[in-house]
Design a protein around this motif. Structure first.
Motif, short mmCIF file in Angstrom:
data_model
loop_
_atom_site.label_atom_id
_atom_site.label_comp_id
_atom_site.label_asym_id
_atom_site.label_seq_id
_atom_site.Cartn_x
_atom_site.Cartn_y
_atom_site.Cartn_z
N UNK A 1 0.52 -52.60 -44.78
CA UNK A 1 0.86 -51.25 -45.17
C UNK A 1 0.52 -50.31 -44.02
N UNK A 2 1.52 -49.56 -43.60
CA UNK A 2 1.32 -48.62 -42.51
C UNK A 2 0.81 -47.31 -43.07
N UNK A 3 -0.25 -46.77 -42.46
CA UNK A 3 -0.83 -45.51 -42.89
C UNK A 3 -0.50 -44.43 -41.88
N UNK A 4 -0.44 -43.22 -42.37
CA UNK A 4 -0.13 -42.09 -41.51
C UNK A 4 -1.30 -41.11 -41.55
N UNK A 5 -1.70 -40.67 -40.36
CA UNK A 5 -2.75 -39.67 -40.24
C UNK A 5 -2.13 -38.46 -39.57
N UNK A 6 -2.26 -37.32 -40.23
CA UNK A 6 -1.73 -36.08 -39.66
C UNK A 6 -2.91 -35.19 -39.33
N UNK A 7 -3.00 -34.80 -38.06
CA UNK A 7 -4.10 -33.95 -37.62
C UNK A 7 -3.56 -32.79 -36.80
N UNK A 8 -4.38 -31.81 -36.62
CA UNK A 8 -4.04 -30.69 -35.76
C UNK A 8 -4.17 -31.17 -34.32
N UNK A 9 -3.32 -30.68 -33.43
CA UNK A 9 -3.33 -31.11 -32.03
C UNK A 9 -4.70 -30.89 -31.38
N UNK A 54 4.37 -26.83 -43.05
CA UNK A 54 3.66 -27.93 -43.73
C UNK A 54 3.15 -27.49 -45.10
N UNK A 55 3.11 -28.42 -46.03
CA UNK A 55 2.59 -28.15 -47.37
C UNK A 55 1.37 -29.02 -47.60
N UNK A 56 0.43 -28.47 -48.29
CA UNK A 56 -0.78 -29.19 -48.63
C UNK A 56 -0.82 -29.34 -50.14
N UNK A 57 -0.94 -30.58 -50.60
CA UNK A 57 -1.05 -30.85 -52.02
C UNK A 57 -2.44 -31.41 -52.28
N UNK A 58 -3.14 -30.79 -53.20
CA UNK A 58 -4.50 -31.23 -53.49
C UNK A 58 -4.77 -31.06 -54.96
N UNK A 59 -5.42 -32.03 -55.54
CA UNK A 59 -5.77 -31.95 -56.94
C UNK A 59 -7.17 -31.38 -57.07
N UNK A 60 -7.27 -30.31 -57.81
CA UNK A 60 -8.57 -29.67 -58.01
C UNK A 60 -9.01 -29.95 -59.44
N UNK A 61 -10.19 -30.51 -59.57
CA UNK A 61 -10.72 -30.80 -60.90
C UNK A 61 -11.74 -29.74 -61.26
N UNK A 62 -11.56 -29.17 -62.44
CA UNK A 62 -12.46 -28.12 -62.91
C UNK A 62 -13.01 -28.54 -64.26
#
Length: 133
Positions: A1-9, A54-62
Motif C-alpha cells: 500500500x502506497x502512502x502519501x505524505x503532504x507537507x509544507x515546502x 487545499x482542504x483540511x478534513x478533521x474529525x473533532x470529538x466533543x
C-alpha cells in the motif's frame, strides 16, 4: 500500500523525521539510514507540487455532557456577577451547582432545556441554548 505524505515546502528538511514518525504510528519498522536517505531523495527528486485551494478534513470529538456542564458553569458565573451574592441562595443556583459539580444530573436537578451545536451557512459555529421553566 502506497502512502502519501503532504507537507509544507518549509518542512522539507524534516522529511526523514516525518517519514519515520508516520511509519511508527502505522506499525511499521523504522527504515535504515540508507533506506531513509534513498526515500527522502526520491521524494525530493519528484519535486514540489502545489495544491490549489487545499482542504483540511478533521474529525473533532466533543464530549457533549462536559460541554453542556461548561455552558451551565458560564451561565452560573454570569448570574452571580449580574445578581450578586444573593444569587448563591437561589434554588436555581443550587441546582446548577449540583449539575456542574456532578452531584446530580440535569434531569434529577430539574433542569430542562436544549443546547444545539451546529454551523450556519457561513461556516461559523453556532451554539443555541433554550431553557424551559
Amino acid at each position: 500500500m502506497k502512502r502519501q505524505i503532504i507537507i509544507d515546502a518549509k518542512d522539507a528538511g524534516q522529511l526523514d523525521t516525518i517519514i519515520q514518525g508516520k511509519r511508527k504510528r502505522a506499525g511499521f519498522e523504522p527504515l535504515s539510514e540508507e533506506e531513509l536517505r534513498a526515500q527522502v531523495a526520491s521524494i525530493l527528486a519528484a519535486g514540489v507540487q502545489t495544491i490549489e485551494k487545499p482542504e483540511l478534513h478533521h474529525e473533532i470529538k466533543i464530549d457533549l455532557a462536559e460541554f453542556r456542564k461548561g455552558l451551565l458553569k458560564i451561565a452560573y458565573e454570569l448570574a452571580f456577577i449580574w445578581l450578586g451574592e444573593s444569587y448563591l441562595e437561589d434554588p436555581m443556583a443550587a441546582q446548577l451547582r449540583d449539575v456542574i459539580l456532578s452531584r446530580s444530573d440535569e434531569q434529577t436537578a430539574g433542569l430542562r432545556g436544549t443546547i444545539a451545536i451546529g454551523c450556519d451557512v457561513c461556516g461559523e459555529l453556532l451554539i443555541l441554548a433554550e431553557t424551559f421553566p
